[in-house]
Design an enzyme around this catalytic site. Sequence first.
Site, short mmCIF file in Angstrom:
data_model
loop_
_atom_site.label_atom_id
_atom_site.label_comp_id
_atom_site.label_asym_id
_atom_site.label_seq_id
_atom_site.Cartn_x
_atom_site.Cartn_y
_atom_site.Cartn_z
N GLY A 40 4.56 4.82 -1.95
CA GLY A 40 3.47 5.45 -2.70
C GLY A 40 2.54 6.28 -1.83
CG ASN A 69 10.52 2.61 -5.62
OD1 ASN A 69 11.57 2.63 -5.01
ND2 ASN A 69 9.76 1.53 -5.69
CG LEU A 70 11.98 7.18 -9.74
CD1 LEU A 70 13.04 7.59 -10.75
CD2 LEU A 70 12.14 8.02 -8.48
CD GLN A 71 3.56 3.99 -11.37
OE1 GLN A 71 3.98 3.80 -10.23
NE2 GLN A 71 2.46 3.40 -11.84
CG ASP A 129 4.50 -2.65 0.43
OD1 ASP A 129 4.79 -3.09 1.56
OD2 ASP A 129 5.34 -2.50 -0.47
CG ASN A 130 4.22 -6.00 4.38
OD1 ASN A 130 4.04 -6.50 5.50
ND2 ASN A 130 5.04 -4.98 4.18
CB CYS A 188 1.53 -2.29 -5.91
SG CYS A 188 0.05 -1.62 -5.13
CB CYS A 340 4.96 -15.95 -14.05
SG CYS A 340 5.40 -16.03 -12.31
#
Length: 382
Positions: A40, A69-71, A129-130, A188, A340
């Site tokens: 992202g 991912n494409l969003q 992202d981590n 995310c 969940c």
Amino acid sequence: MQLSNDEIRRYSRHLILPEVGLAGQKKICSTSVLCIGAGGLGSPIALYLAAAGIGKLGIVDFDTVDYSNLQRQILHTDADVGRSKAQSAKETIAGINPNVEVVLHDVRISSENALDLIRPYDIVVDGTDNFPTRYLTNDACVLLNKPNVYGSIFRFEGQASVFAPHLGGPCYRCLYPEPPPPGMVPSCAEGGVLGVLPGIVGCIQTTEILKLALGKGSLLVGRLLLFNALDMKFRELKLRRDPECPVCGENPTIKELIDYEMFCGITPEQEEPAMNPDEVTVHEMKRALDDPKLGIKVIDVREPDEYEIAHVEGVPLLPLSQLEQRFTELDPNQQYYIHCKMGGRSMRALQFLRQQGFKYLKNVKGGIDAWSDEIDQGVPKY
Ligand SMILES: [Zn+2]
């Protein structure tokens, strides 16, 4: 170095800026940047750095492109799904500016390779992202005196800064000395993110990279920029260097890279992961649903919006966010399987219910994601 006539035309809007000019553009064209992550944040960073004519762009990513991912990951197209992100990034960048040298590092950055990966570059940009990778990137940059252009995003909020103790500012550890307990801060993938948000934060990081290359303007060194997209507000916090910081302080205790998974409380995955005694598989969940004589009830603790997207037929919803108020609707002597999306929130639900005296609880490993992988592909993955 000289710019060709084609390059002069390409960069003309930079060349006529007094703050850039021919000298500044040559600086951009001779700067090398290592982008950690082609996701992202990495997408707008790589696209705009390439367009701006950055000399060399290294991309570290070992992942493949997924539909989800494409969003937001605009480096990659529909046709790239299933392909290497690094490779897809390289092709997109070549289409924008073939003058940029792209170096692919199709590896997972680790304590073993981080210093060698980072050393040849002038600037590092954090698109991870981590937490383990973020601390690893920070420490490696401090040890090598490289500016670390930081950004992070979650849901509608983002933050950015430039960590550069060698330029007088603090590092990431000065701001966050300790990582959050594992599982406390959702990713995310668990919490969601507005698709355009990494575009905004990544563009802020890219701006700082270009200013670093040019040596112009006032950088986000010693400042944390906070952005809220829902309120459309920017705020700024002053950051101070912590003299006690274990990596950039006066008496550093971290002089080489450590085990960042362990530092962040993440236990290494084993080859054959031992089954947690509190867990059952989706196959056991199916058996419980198929055979009511077993006397096992299954509950779903996701949120109503998620239930609307995908659910398993016959499984009632009791969102984790309402569990404290509504757990009395459940029978403490009944056996429950809790699921969940991926297994994290259902484990928290299990721990909460156990504190309330429930005896027969199991967490469904992998959640509804595993259900659609292993039991019923008709249940959409989101
Ligand atoms: Zn520090």
